[in-house]
Write an enzyme that holds these catalytic residues in place. Structure first.
Site, short mmCIF file in Angstrom:
data_model
loop_
_atom_site.label_atom_id
_atom_site.label_comp_id
_atom_site.label_asym_id
_atom_site.label_seq_id
_atom_site.Cartn_x
_atom_site.Cartn_y
_atom_site.Cartn_z
N GLY A 28 0.81 -1.22 0.00
CA GLY A 28 0.00 0.00 0.00
C GLY A 28 0.84 1.27 0.00
O GLY A 28 2.03 1.24 -0.28
N HIS A 31 2.67 4.52 -4.95
CA HIS A 31 3.28 5.62 -5.70
C HIS A 31 3.40 5.19 -7.16
O HIS A 31 2.97 4.08 -7.53
CB HIS A 31 4.62 6.01 -5.08
N HIS A 34 4.60 1.62 -8.03
CA HIS A 34 3.57 0.57 -7.99
C HIS A 34 2.67 0.67 -9.21
O HIS A 34 2.32 -0.33 -9.84
CB HIS A 34 2.68 0.72 -6.75
N GLY A 144 9.17 -4.77 -8.56
CA GLY A 144 9.99 -3.65 -9.02
C GLY A 144 11.49 -3.95 -8.93
O GLY A 144 11.94 -4.59 -7.97
N GLN A 145 12.24 -3.44 -9.90
CA GLN A 145 13.71 -3.57 -9.87
C GLN A 145 14.31 -2.85 -8.66
O GLN A 145 15.38 -3.20 -8.19
CB GLN A 145 14.28 -3.02 -11.19
N SER A 183 7.90 4.25 -0.60
CA SER A 183 6.95 4.74 0.41
C SER A 183 7.72 5.37 1.57
O SER A 183 7.22 6.26 2.25
CB SER A 183 6.08 3.61 0.91
N ARG A 184 8.94 4.90 1.80
CA ARG A 184 9.74 5.41 2.93
C ARG A 184 10.28 6.82 2.68
O ARG A 184 10.75 7.45 3.62
CB ARG A 184 10.89 4.45 3.25
#
Ligand code: PAF
Length: 298
Positions: A28, A31, A34, A144-145, A183-184
């Protein structure tokens, strides 16, 4: 778009979906990284399923499980716009019922890089992804890479367990100044946000050197460390020049490599990577034998 929480609901809706089903597992707080995976799935598959689950077992005891950002209404609005068919938001009780004691582990690939610094992290990832795969039964899954080791570990697990799922790796999406979306990144204050571009600058410097003919693994690592040393807010955890398949650290001349790093900017731990000498930005897909066709090598 259907949104379901329980396993029986998930299974019922899944049964009605046209195949191939593409699956994007997420935690979740979505961004553009995703969403780029969701768009790949939308282009390549008849149906798209997304899961949203902040998986407690992949966080260490001193990591950010409770603080991890969450915004379900916003996530659902974004997914609706992308034409997703089904969103699954399981609860911790469904994923880890009382008395849970069964784990999936990939033994070797998880010893290095992130695995060396985050004990138990990949055991949590591979276990939850196996459970998500079992429930959703996709033909294709997208990672994702940006989390390069995670993508390789999932490919290895899928192969080792003969799961009939193709594992596709989408390119890292970056801010205009090069910072990889994560997300971080929301944890960074404005000063840290500026400093955070140092990961991209360090990787780019090593890639440039490689493109200009530098082949020595030690020198490539040194170039990254030199750029990182110029940023006072950055504390390096590791810098690596590794074999893109085995993830083992390379020494001497290299033909191709995964350049990667973990760096603390203040209290926030960021990771990033680039592939060199592969002629591509991402790991190749893993395609299970039953899905082989003449044009399946992408
Ligand atoms: O990459 C992530 O967001 C997570 O590690 C994943 C694959 C959804 C498993 O929890």
């Amino acid at each position: 778009m259907r949104v379901v929480t329980t396993l029986p609901e998930l299974r019922r809706v899944r049964r009605g979906l046209p195949e191939p089903v593409g699956f994007v597992p997420t935690m979740g707080y979505l961004h553009q990284g995703h969403l780029s995976l969701v768009r790949m799935a939308r282009r390549e598959c008849a149906s798209v399923v997304v899961s949203i689950f902040v998986n407690p077992t992949q966080f260490g005891p001193n990591e950010d499980y409770t603080q991890y950002p969450r915004d379900l209404p916003r996530d659902l609005a974004l997914l609706e716009k992308e034409g997703v068919d089904l969103v699954w938001t399981p609860t911790p009780e469904v994923m880890y019922p009382q008395g849970f004691q069964t784990w999936v582990t990939v033994e070797k690939l998880t010893q290095v890089l992130e695995g060396a610094h985050r004990p138990g992290h990949f055991r949590g990832v591979t276990t939850v992804v196996t459970k998500l795969f079992n429930a959703v039964q996709p033909q294709r899954a997208y990672f994702g890479q940006k989390d390069a080791q995670q993508a390789r570990v999932i490919q290895q697990m899928t192969r080792d367990l003969n799961l009939p799922i193709a594992i596709i790796v989408g390119p890292t999406v970056r801010e205009p100044d090069g910072l990889a979306l994560s997300s971080r990144n929301t944890y960074l204050n404005p000063q840290e946000r500026r400093a955070a571009t140092v990961l991209y600058r360090a990787l780019s410097a090593a890639r440039r050197a490689f493109e200009q003919g530098e082949r020595d693994a030690e020198t490539l690592r040194r170039i990254m460390l030199e750029v990182l040393a110029q940023e006072s807010l950055a504390r390096v955890q590791y810098v690596s020049c590794a074999d893109p398949e085995t993830l083992e650290e390379l020494h001497g001349p290299v033909e191709k490599a995964l350049l990667s790093m973990a760096v603390f900017i203040g209290k926030t731990r960021l990771i990033d990577n680039m592939l060199v000498g592969m002629g591509r930005e991402t790991f190749p897909p893993y395609i299970p034998e039953e899905q082989w066709t003449v044009d399946s090598e992408q």
